[in-house]
Design a protein around this motif. Sequence first.
Motif, PDB file in Angstrom:
ATOM      1  N   ARG A  98       0.854  -1.186   0.000  1.00  0.00           N
ATOM      2  CA  ARG A  98       0.000   0.000   0.000  1.00  0.00           C
ATOM      3  C   ARG A  98       0.892   1.239   0.000  1.00  0.00           C
ATOM      4  N   TRP A  99       0.351   2.305  -0.609  1.00  0.00           N
ATOM      5  CA  TRP A  99       1.091   3.572  -0.639  1.00  0.00           C
ATOM      6  C   TRP A  99       0.272   4.622   0.099  1.00  0.00           C
ATOM      7  N   GLY A 149      -4.162   9.881  -0.135  1.00  0.00           N
ATOM      8  CA  GLY A 149      -4.547   8.890   0.863  1.00  0.00           C
ATOM      9  C   GLY A 149      -3.960   7.522   0.543  1.00  0.00           C
ATOM     10  N   LEU A 150      -4.601   6.471   1.048  1.00  0.00           N
ATOM     11  CA  LEU A 150      -4.091   5.111   0.876  1.00  0.00           C
ATOM     12  C   LEU A 150      -4.391   4.611  -0.540  1.00  0.00           C
ATOM     13  N   LEU A 151      -3.320   4.318  -1.302  1.00  0.00           N
ATOM     14  CA  LEU A 151      -3.485   3.865  -2.685  1.00  0.00           C
ATOM     15  C   LEU A 151      -3.176   2.381  -2.777  1.00  0.00           C
ATOM     16  N   LEU A 152      -4.045   1.666  -3.524  1.00  0.00           N
ATOM     17  CA  LEU A 152      -3.834   0.241  -3.757  1.00  0.00           C
ATOM     18  C   LEU A 152      -2.857   0.054  -4.935  1.00  0.00           C
ATOM     19  N   PRO A 153      -2.258  -1.117  -5.066  1.00  0.00           N
ATOM     20  CA  PRO A 153      -1.248  -1.336  -6.112  1.00  0.00           C
ATOM     21  C   PRO A 153      -1.720  -1.039  -7.525  1.00  0.00           C
ATOM     22  N   LEU A 161       2.797   1.974 -13.293  1.00  0.00           N
ATOM     23  CA  LEU A 161       3.702   3.111 -13.485  1.00  0.00           C
ATOM     24  C   LEU A 161       5.099   2.788 -12.975  1.00  0.00           C
ATOM     25  N   ALA A 162       5.161   2.087 -11.849  1.00  0.00           N
ATOM     26  CA  ALA A 162       6.464   1.701 -11.290  1.00  0.00           C
ATOM     27  C   ALA A 162       7.192   0.734 -12.222  1.00  0.00           C
TER      28      ALA A 162
END
Length: 693
Positions: free
Chosen positions: A473-474, A480-484, A490-491
């Motif tokens: 999670r980011w 806020g909390l971002l899911l993969p 993008l990564a």
Amino acid sequence: MLIGSYSLALVFISLCVAILASYTALDLTGRIATARGWAVHLWMAGGALAMGVGIWSMHFIGMLAFRLPIELGYDGPLTLLSLLIAILSSGFALWLVSQPRLPALQLAFGALVMGAGISAMHYCGMAALKMQPGIDYDPTLFGASLAIAVVASAAALWIAFRLRRNTPYVRLARSGAAVIMGLAIVGMHYTGMAAANFAQGSFCGAAGSGLSGKGLDSLVLVTSLAVLSIALLISMLDARLEARTAMLADSLSQANRELTHLALHDTLTGLPNRVLLADRIDQAMHKVMAEGGCFALMFIDLDGFKPVNDAFGHHMGDQLLREVALRLRDGLRSQDTLARIGGDEFVLLVQLAEPDDALQVASRQVGLISRPFRLAEHELQISASLGIVLYPGNGQTAEELLMNADAAMYHAKGSGKNGHSFFDASMNSNARKQLQLLQDLRQALEQRQFRLYYQPKFDALKGTPVGAEALLRWEHPEEGLLLPDKFIALAEKTGLIIAIGDWVLDEACRQMRLWYEQGYQHWRIAVNLSALQFCHAGLVDSVAGALARHQLPANSLTLEITETTAMSDADASMAVLQKLSDMGVDLSIDDFGTGYSSLMYLKRLPANELKIDRGFVRDLEHDTDDAAIVSAIVALGQALGLRIVAEGVETDMQQTFLTRLGCDSLQGYLLGHPLPAERFMADIGRLKQPVAS
């Protein structure tokens, strides 16, 4: 007048010594020519000594070959002086031929100096006899010996200068030249000897106090041969070492060129990769700023490639990509760049005379792809969606231009595919958001914004927890909390997934070590590997490093890779998976049943576990086909001796069905939601336990 005679054996030996000395001199000039720094001075000093001793030895053996009907001896100081003159003359000659150029005037001056030195050596050696009365020299032969010395010196200097470089057949040429030079030196010596006349009643003043001729010829011969042989041997060994060093340097240079090419080019198509493309874009931008003009960047994505890949296999897919690359590259100019930046995505950088020329180029590229491809007796039909950005106008950096071209490509794809779309302001919002997200993603790891959530896994029959899956999670400061699904693609596109994946591995192992110390030695922590991470050369070292840092047993870690990733290059995957397996790490094939598999390869993969995709589990209650597929997967896994894990369990019926089929473990929202580590242990006791059926 005293009549002299010669020992023919010693005359022949003197000739051989002269030839050997000449060859040694020529070989040493080659060493001096290629040496650098202090090595030049060392070779010149050693060469002067070897060459001087050689020439002097020939002269002295020649004198020892001369016999008079009186006892002869040689004054020590004068004999040593003649040796010193020979060494100094040789040093001057080596210095002269080591110069970059040898013009005629310099050659003539050098010949005079060296000829004078050799003559001085000879007549100084003759003076060492200390004849009483003195030696009477014939003017004609005396002059001839001087002339021969100068001419021989000129010839020797010129030959040495011409043969100092290592060229084909240089050793053969040096051998022939050494014979000529040796004959010239011997000719000068014996002409000088012939010029000497000894009056009747003469006696040698050095006969009693000087060096005796008895045994001296052998000593001089052995000494001179030893000096010349050592010098020649060292020279030849150094030449061989230099040649080997040069060969190694060439090999290293070639290897560096190959590594550089691999680092900057796509291994499948040979096209420039993302790294080289970014550099070419920067160069193009600087050129436009300096000289004016413009260029277009075209993002090309293939439509219909995935179905071809799934239907015919990855080998056919790779061949299709190579053919696409050949078509797109056909007709491009040297200043244009076509790159493959991943999967079925290509980027074309085209220098333009006018911005309007971009339309013609884009239409041509789309038309090239729309023509059928003939591969292995199959006719394949695909198309291309192409996004276009112009510079100047559509971005300030290489990243921004690529992002905007990507956005234009997706607009073309959304408009029906098989076409092109220019970037405009209406697409800017999403492109800028992606660009901002990329910039934030670069800082997220450094600012420790990533978190791991843990979803529990339960033994299907016993209902006891058997471990957890680590889910990324980011915690974005603004979003806020971002899911993969919001950032992993993008990564992967930018390569940041490697560093992020290493962090996930390390953090998951750290947390598992804490649970291990709390008594949960039988648990396993599962970590997902992305396709790019799995293909990265440092994966095995990263896994080994994380396990070692946290002193975690290898079998406490399960690495999950998707079926598609494992099968994309089965042979390469086999090698990586085998290394991980040998380390003791558990391996799980994730999302099984959703990709293209070969059972031949599957049975060879050193996997421990099959994970049934949630897509099949979700419709178990309503879709008999899904139930049949899940049953087949479980049966296949059991036949191969693999553990079976089912994910996405959300209802009691799914749980019961999967348990009866023989699944080993289950996970899903029915059993437990992903939670941070601090809440995971507190919550796991309150989770609804699976019911054995």
